[in-house]
Scaffold this motif. Structure first.
Motif, PDB file in Angstrom:
ATOM      1  N   PHE A  67      52.193 -10.299  14.176  1.00  0.00           N
ATOM      2  CA  PHE A  67      51.180 -10.558  13.158  1.00  0.00           C
ATOM      3  C   PHE A  67      51.110 -12.020  12.795  1.00  0.00           C
ATOM      4  N   SER A  68      49.975 -12.411  12.297  1.00  0.00           N
ATOM      5  CA  SER A  68      49.778 -13.778  11.845  1.00  0.00           C
ATOM      6  C   SER A  68      50.630 -14.014  10.605  1.00  0.00           C
ATOM      7  N   GLY A  77      43.053 -15.242   7.534  1.00  0.00           N
ATOM      8  CA  GLY A  77      44.188 -14.366   7.291  1.00  0.00           C
ATOM      9  C   GLY A  77      44.018 -12.966   7.838  1.00  0.00           C
ATOM     10  N   CYS A  78      42.886 -12.645   8.423  1.00  0.00           N
ATOM     11  CA  CYS A  78      42.659 -11.303   8.958  1.00  0.00           C
ATOM     12  C   CYS A  78      43.053 -11.186  10.421  1.00  0.00           C
ATOM     13  N   ASN A  79      43.475 -12.260  11.017  1.00  0.00           N
ATOM     14  CA  ASN A  79      43.900 -12.233  12.413  1.00  0.00           C
ATOM     15  C   ASN A  79      45.247 -11.519  12.510  1.00  0.00           C
ATOM     16  N   ILE A  80      45.391 -10.583  13.443  1.00  0.00           N
ATOM     17  CA  ILE A  80      46.666  -9.882  13.600  1.00  0.00           C
ATOM     18  C   ILE A  80      47.369 -10.245  14.898  1.00  0.00           C
ATOM     19  N   GLN A  87      42.070 -15.638  16.955  1.00  0.00           N
ATOM     20  CA  GLN A  87      41.412 -16.453  15.943  1.00  0.00           C
ATOM     21  C   GLN A  87      40.969 -15.557  14.805  1.00  0.00           C
ATOM     22  N   ASP A  88      40.758 -16.159  13.635  1.00  0.00           N
ATOM     23  CA  ASP A  88      40.244 -15.403  12.502  1.00  0.00           C
ATOM     24  C   ASP A  88      38.830 -14.933  12.824  1.00  0.00           C
TER      25      ASP A  88
END
Length: 118
Positions: free
Chosen positions: A21-22, A53-56, A61-62
């Motif tokens: 995870f990011s 912040g939604c990048n997993i 990339q976001d």
């Protein structure tokens, strides 16, 4: 000889999964509702906004927010309590199972509490 820490396989898999995870906080835009929203607008992020912040994925990339009409209809009902109640009332078997699980969870919690009192 190198000693390895004896970690169960499932725990190792969870650790690997969590590392992917990011490091940035997840979907921070959801915590701040839009101050002045148009009534026809459903989402809190206008189309084209970079959702930080939604990048997993580590190398990803976001994502960018899409226009509201490009999201599926069921998405807007997920956080709507009334829509969820109507959906549950339509399926009595699912409703009974949910109530049974809730009662079972409460019974387990009460039993654990009573065990801790001994």
């Amino acid at each position: 000889m190198v000693r390895q820490l004896m970690i169960p396989t499932c725990t190792r898999n969870i650790i690997r999964w969590a590392r992917s995870f990011s490091t940035r906080p997840c979907c921070s835009f959801l915590a701040y509702p839009a101050l002045a929203r148009d009534e026809t607008e459903l989402s809190s992020a206008p189309a084209g906004t970079r959702l930080r912040g939604c990048n997993i994925l580590k190398s990803g990339q976001d994502p960018e927010a899409l226009p509201d009409n490009e999201y599926p209809d069921w998405l807007w009902e997920l956080l709507d309590d009334e829509a969820q109640k109507r959906k549950l009332d339509a399926d009595p078997e699912k409703k009974a199972r949910k109530e049974w699980r809730k009662k079972n969870r409460e019974k387990i919690k009460q039993g654990n509490f009573l065990k801790s009192m001994r």
